[in-house]
Structures are given as C-alpha cells and as structure tokens.
Design a protein around this motif. Structure first.
Motif, mmCIF file in Angstrom:
data_model
loop_
_atom_site.group_PDB
_atom_site.id
_atom_site.type_symbol
_atom_site.label_atom_id
_atom_site.label_comp_id
_atom_site.label_asym_id
_atom_site.label_seq_id
_atom_site.Cartn_x
_atom_site.Cartn_y
_atom_site.Cartn_z
ATOM 1 N N HIS A 134 -29.817 -23.673 13.461
ATOM 2 C CA HIS A 134 -30.452 -22.473 14.008
ATOM 3 C C HIS A 134 -31.672 -22.841 14.852
ATOM 4 O O HIS A 134 -31.890 -22.266 15.915
ATOM 5 N N ILE A 137 -30.626 -24.003 18.342
ATOM 6 C CA ILE A 137 -30.201 -22.909 19.215
ATOM 7 C C ILE A 137 -31.425 -22.149 19.738
ATOM 8 O O ILE A 137 -31.537 -21.890 20.938
ATOM 9 N N VAL A 138 -32.352 -21.811 18.845
ATOM 10 C CA VAL A 138 -33.570 -21.091 19.240
ATOM 11 C C VAL A 138 -34.365 -21.925 20.242
ATOM 12 O O VAL A 138 -34.844 -21.412 21.260
ATOM 13 N N VAL A 141 -32.569 -21.863 23.702
ATOM 14 C CA VAL A 141 -32.571 -20.547 24.347
ATOM 15 C C VAL A 141 -33.985 -20.123 24.749
ATOM 16 O O VAL A 141 -34.213 -19.707 25.884
ATOM 17 N N TYR A 142 -34.949 -20.238 23.830
ATOM 18 C CA TYR A 142 -36.288 -19.701 24.093
ATOM 19 C C TYR A 142 -37.252 -20.695 24.722
ATOM 20 O O TYR A 142 -38.063 -20.330 25.564
ATOM 21 N N VAL A 148 -26.463 -18.903 26.957
ATOM 22 C CA VAL A 148 -25.531 -19.113 25.854
ATOM 23 C C VAL A 148 -24.459 -20.121 26.275
ATOM 24 O O VAL A 148 -24.107 -21.029 25.519
ATOM 25 N N LYS A 163 -23.779 -17.483 19.848
ATOM 26 C CA LYS A 163 -24.252 -16.103 19.679
ATOM 27 C C LYS A 163 -24.468 -15.775 18.202
ATOM 28 O O LYS A 163 -25.474 -15.155 17.838
ATOM 29 N N ARG A 165 -25.035 -17.913 15.696
ATOM 30 C CA ARG A 165 -26.193 -18.661 15.175
ATOM 31 C C ARG A 165 -27.499 -18.048 15.663
ATOM 32 O O ARG A 165 -28.476 -17.967 14.918
ATOM 33 N N LEU A 166 -27.521 -17.608 16.922
ATOM 34 C CA LEU A 166 -28.721 -16.994 17.480
ATOM 35 C C LEU A 166 -29.050 -15.700 16.740
ATOM 36 O O LEU A 166 -30.203 -15.439 16.401
ATOM 37 N N ARG A 170 -32.468 -15.310 14.605
ATOM 38 C CA ARG A 170 -33.445 -14.242 14.883
ATOM 39 C C ARG A 170 -33.731 -13.440 13.624
ATOM 40 O O ARG A 170 -34.879 -13.101 13.330
#
Length: 187
Positions: A134, A137-138, A141-142, A148, A163, A165-166, A170
């Motif tokens: 996780h 992925i964060v 993305v961030y 994605v 998607k 995992r995101l 979150r």
C-alpha cells in the motif's frame, strides 16, 4: 520541447554513448530515483547505492528502451527492481527492524507530543504503518504523480489491483490519521 520528449531524446543519445546526455538525464531524475528508493529500502546509504545501480543500468540498457512508457516510469521500474533485490539481500536485518518498529512506545516525552500535533509528521508516521504494498502505491501516485496505468507498469500488477490497493490504502490512512488526531483525512 516537453520534458518527456527530451528525456526520450536523451535516452537515444545515451544509447549512442553520449556522456553529456547521461549527465543531463541524471541531473533531471536522480533525486526522484533516490526518494523512491529511500521509501522502499528505508536506508539512506542503500538508497544512494541504488542511484548508481539504476543509472549504470540506464547507461548499459538505453539502446533497449522502446518508448512504450515515459522515461521517468522506466527509471522508477528499474529503481523498484533494484530496491527489492537490495531488500532481499538484507531480509534478516529488515525483519529485525520491522519487529523493533512494531513495539509500541506508550510514553510520550514533550518532544513527541509536539511532533504528534505536526500534521506532516503524523502523515509520515501513518504512511510507515501501511503495508509495503500500500505504501508503494501511495508513494507512486501522490509523491511521484504517476497514473494508475503507470503504477501498474512499474509494479507489474493489473490496473484494477492498483485501484484496489489505493482504495484500501486511503481508507487505512484515514483511520490512522484520525487515530493520530489529524481530523482532515487523505484527499
């Protein structure tokens, strides 16, 4: 010329042995490679070593770059592969650190109490509490602003898995932030 297009031009020049193009590409991306590597391996010296390994690979493999993804995506995929290899090499040490980090310190000194009120510090602490899958992925993305689709390519998993995992990352972050006293959740 966009940076993405000029990155591809640099890779083509590197494939022909252009050292100046290599210096420009390095200057443009080494901080990103370092930060991503550091978040994965959590060791500054290992992250520094990753930079060398990644860009040595770029120098050797530039001719094989097919342009199916952005150069930055390709660099992060190489970084991830190298970081996971480094983690496998020091698995025992990593497990001991994780066990030590999992031990809860119930006593708050004044400095810790002040840090807990600091939102960015709380966020960093909450991010480290996420599972490695996780957190990765964060991070992509961030912090690296990858789509994605790009994350799926870097990590080597289907877009729907990214998607999912995101979504769970979150949700978990929101819970952790609330528990840390930060009212505003993850965007």
């Amino acid at each position: 010329m966009t940076q993405a297009a000029s990155d591809e031009v640099l890779i083509a020049r590197i494939a022909q042995g252009d050292r100046l193009a290599m210096q420009v590409l390095y200057g443009r991306h080494h901080v990103r490679v370092y930060r991503f590597g550091l978040r994965l391996v959590r060791d500054e010296q290992v992250a520094e070593d990753l930079i060398s390994e990644v860009f040595l690979d770029v120098w050797r493999q530039a001719g094989k770059f097919e342009g199916r993804s952005a150069v930055s995506t390709w660099l992060l995929a190489i970084t991830r592969f190298k970081a996971l290899s480094a983690l496998r090499r020091r698995k025992d040490l990593e497990l001991d650190e994780e066990a030590a980090n999992a031990i809860e310190d119930t006593s708050d000194d004044p400095e810790t109490a002040v840090q807990k009120k600091d939102t960015s510090e709380a966020l960093r602490e909450c991010l480290t509490a996420l599972s490695p899958e996780h957190r990765e992925i964060v991070d992509l993305v961030y912090y690296h602003e990858k789509s994605v689709e790009e994350v799926a390519e870097i990590v080597g998993i289907p877009e729907n898995t990214v998607k999912t995992r995101l979504f769970y990352a979150r949700k978990k972050l929101a819970e952790l932030l609330k528990a840390a006293g930060v009212e505003r959740g993850w965007p």
